[in-house]
Motif scaffolding. Sequence first.
Motif, PDB file in Angstrom:
ATOM      1  N   VAL A   3       0.843  -1.201   0.000  1.00  0.00           N
ATOM      2  CA  VAL A   3       0.000   0.000   0.000  1.00  0.00           C
ATOM      3  C   VAL A   3       0.880   1.253   0.000  1.00  0.00           C
ATOM      4  CG1 VAL A   3      -1.668   1.313   1.381  1.00  0.00           C
ATOM      5  CG2 VAL A   3      -1.976  -1.143   1.047  1.00  0.00           C
ATOM      6  N   ASP A   6       2.172   1.860  -3.358  1.00  0.00           N
ATOM      7  CA  ASP A   6       1.103   2.319  -4.239  1.00  0.00           C
ATOM      8  C   ASP A   6       0.941   3.838  -4.164  1.00  0.00           C
ATOM      9  OD1 ASP A   6      -0.818   1.719  -6.084  1.00  0.00           O
ATOM     10  OD2 ASP A   6      -2.390   1.255  -4.627  1.00  0.00           O
ATOM     11  N   TYR A   7       0.964   4.366  -2.934  1.00  0.00           N
ATOM     12  CA  TYR A   7       0.741   5.800  -2.754  1.00  0.00           C
ATOM     13  C   TYR A   7       2.010   6.633  -2.899  1.00  0.00           C
ATOM     14  CZ  TYR A   7      -4.005   4.963  -1.126  1.00  0.00           C
ATOM     15  OH  TYR A   7      -5.327   4.608  -1.052  1.00  0.00           O
ATOM     16  N   LEU A  41      -5.536  -7.277  -1.921  1.00  0.00           N
ATOM     17  CA  LEU A  41      -4.060  -7.279  -1.953  1.00  0.00           C
ATOM     18  C   LEU A  41      -3.529  -7.534  -3.364  1.00  0.00           C
ATOM     19  CD1 LEU A  41      -1.271  -7.270  -0.582  1.00  0.00           C
ATOM     20  CD2 LEU A  41      -1.626  -9.659   0.013  1.00  0.00           C
ATOM     21  N   VAL A  44      -3.508  -4.438  -5.593  1.00  0.00           N
ATOM     22  CA  VAL A  44      -2.441  -3.481  -5.259  1.00  0.00           C
ATOM     23  C   VAL A  44      -1.105  -4.037  -5.736  1.00  0.00           C
ATOM     24  CG1 VAL A  44      -1.287  -2.213  -3.400  1.00  0.00           C
ATOM     25  CG2 VAL A  44      -3.736  -2.647  -3.248  1.00  0.00           C
ATOM     26  N   ILE A 151      -6.131  -4.096   3.711  1.00  0.00           N
ATOM     27  CA  ILE A 151      -5.852  -3.109   2.658  1.00  0.00           C
ATOM     28  C   ILE A 151      -6.666  -1.840   2.907  1.00  0.00           C
ATOM     29  CG2 ILE A 151      -5.993  -2.678   0.166  1.00  0.00           C
ATOM     30  CD1 ILE A 151      -3.813  -4.703   0.956  1.00  0.00           C
ATOM     31  N   GLU A 152      -7.936  -2.033   3.180  1.00  0.00           N
ATOM     32  CA  GLU A 152      -8.820  -0.902   3.455  1.00  0.00           C
ATOM     33  C   GLU A 152      -8.342  -0.129   4.691  1.00  0.00           C
ATOM     34  OE1 GLU A 152     -12.765  -2.623   3.294  1.00  0.00           O
ATOM     35  OE2 GLU A 152     -13.333  -1.059   4.750  1.00  0.00           O
ATOM     36  N   LEU A 154      -5.386   0.129   5.807  1.00  0.00           N
ATOM     37  CA  LEU A 154      -4.150   0.866   5.515  1.00  0.00           C
ATOM     38  C   LEU A 154      -4.416   2.059   4.608  1.00  0.00           C
ATOM     39  CD1 LEU A 154      -1.826  -2.193   4.935  1.00  0.00           C
ATOM     40  CD2 LEU A 154      -1.461  -0.437   6.654  1.00  0.00           C
ATOM     41  N   GLN A 155      -5.360   1.886   3.677  1.00  0.00           N
ATOM     42  CA  GLN A 155      -5.637   2.978   2.745  1.00  0.00           C
ATOM     43  C   GLN A 155      -6.368   4.123   3.436  1.00  0.00           C
ATOM     44  OE1 GLN A 155      -7.734   0.631  -0.179  1.00  0.00           O
ATOM     45  NE2 GLN A 155      -5.937   0.513  -1.527  1.00  0.00           N
ATOM     46  N   TYR A 177       3.688   8.998   5.192  1.00  0.00           N
ATOM     47  CA  TYR A 177       2.243   8.749   5.362  1.00  0.00           C
ATOM     48  C   TYR A 177       1.397   9.906   4.847  1.00  0.00           C
ATOM     49  CZ  TYR A 177       3.097   4.474   7.954  1.00  0.00           C
ATOM     50  OH  TYR A 177       3.461   3.199   8.297  1.00  0.00           O
ATOM     51  N   TRP A 180      -0.887  10.031   1.706  1.00  0.00           N
ATOM     52  CA  TRP A 180      -2.294   9.613   1.538  1.00  0.00           C
ATOM     53  C   TRP A 180      -3.132   9.722   2.815  1.00  0.00           C
ATOM     54  CZ3 TRP A 180       1.469   5.984   2.477  1.00  0.00           C
ATOM     55  CH2 TRP A 180       1.189   4.926   3.342  1.00  0.00           C
TER      56      TRP A 180
END
Length: 442
Positions: A3, A6-7, A41, A44, A151-152, A154-155, A177, A180
């Motif tokens: 994650v 990704d960001y 997962l 991502v 995942i949710e 963490l996002q 951090y 995002w």
Amino acid sequence: MAVMADYCPGLDIHVVDVSQHRIDAWNNIDSASLPIYEPGLQEVLNRVRGRNLHFPTDVSGAIQRADMVFLSVNTPTKRNGHGAGAAADLTFIEKAARQVAEVARGSTIVVERSTLPVRTADVLRKILGQGSGHHFEILSNPEFMAEGTAIEDLQNPDRVLVGGFCSQAVAELTAIYANWVDPSRIITTGLWSAELAKLTANAFLAQRISSINSIAALCEATGADVDEVRRAVGSDRRIGCEFLRPGPGFGGSCFRKDVHNLIYLAEHYSLDQVAAYWRSVIDLNSWSQHRISQMIVKNLFGTLRDKRLAVLGFAFKADTNDTRESPAIAICRDLLHDGATLSIHDPRVSFDDIQRLLVTEAEGRPTSGCFERVDGVVSACEGADAVLILTDWAQYRDLDWATIAARMRRPGWVFDTRRCTNLSDAAAQGLETWQIGLGELA
Ligand code: UGA
């Protein structure tokens, strides 16, 4: 890390492990062979793997090149020696820290991600201090994600916690951090507070479940309905409705271990009353599991010999294949001891896992009874005297009770320990029903 990658396309993240087998699995693009099942997962990973998330095999090289090292190793409960059964086993964190001390170059920020006892950073400081001429800063950045929603979580986290005594290092991690997470949700604290906050959060969550499970039993005895009580109590903003669902007891790799850790810590500082308070949370959880098996035996005329039970769900909760500390283990062992034949269904748990937990690792092999793993719900219920729901998988919400009831032996029972199925439909088919926290007194 997936994650984060990704960001943060500007970060180059290398995930290493001493197990080559594990790294190979993470590099395998076949989703079925990923080491863990976690909704979202794969998507991502598809975006970041090979872009800025890598799974190399050279552990030392990856540490050497890193500006920041996240230690995310296992910290199980110690099995032997001093503190066995309560203290955290720091073998892996110590090994990882020694390797970092040995190979890191220049200035490195070392971040604790594992759940650790308070003042572990002290241990890290001592080990890292042994390296010659390097500069290390230690941060505590515990994660609060739950399995199945990792995942949710963490996002879109409720908060991110960064503890440390060096403001520059804290700012560097916070900046990552901030790519995002809204700054108002990033909490910075001292090191010890961050370490203790993680244990405390899990202990409070575990305590909520033990509390509601104790009330569920009281509801059954008094004619109250725990769902109604939960709604009435949970609508008080100070209490809240979340994490108050009754069940067969909490499972998973974290709660039992972390509460034990807190107990050990309290005892270490001679706070015996504090230790006793938290021990009762664990005791109530074991009791919650055993009372389910006792209730079943009682309703099936006092014996399970020559009786067949369909067990729906073996994972510690839905949307995970994790069986660590699952309440299903203690409950199924009890049922086997009483001579039951179990047909176990779980959409994600393998037969090998079930076999290991019920036989290989069982404290004393079940003296009687036998079990099998079955692929379909309806076939699991073939010839069953009772259906027992232990995990709240979505597919158990709306079962075809007409078909199931037709295949069961009478009087057939349904025991719903999660209050997750359409029980009135089962009752309409002439089945006897029991659900956790529902009293029958008018
Ligand atoms: C838990 C915490 O919820 C996370 O915040 C934490 O980061 C994580 O531990 C960790 O330390 O790594 P997890 O163990 O994955 O996450 O699972 P939970 O969702 O907390 O569920 C734990 C157990 O409580 C399950 O057996 C679940 O079925 C049970 N539960 C949960 C209930 O019986 N009732 C509820 O209302 C909620």
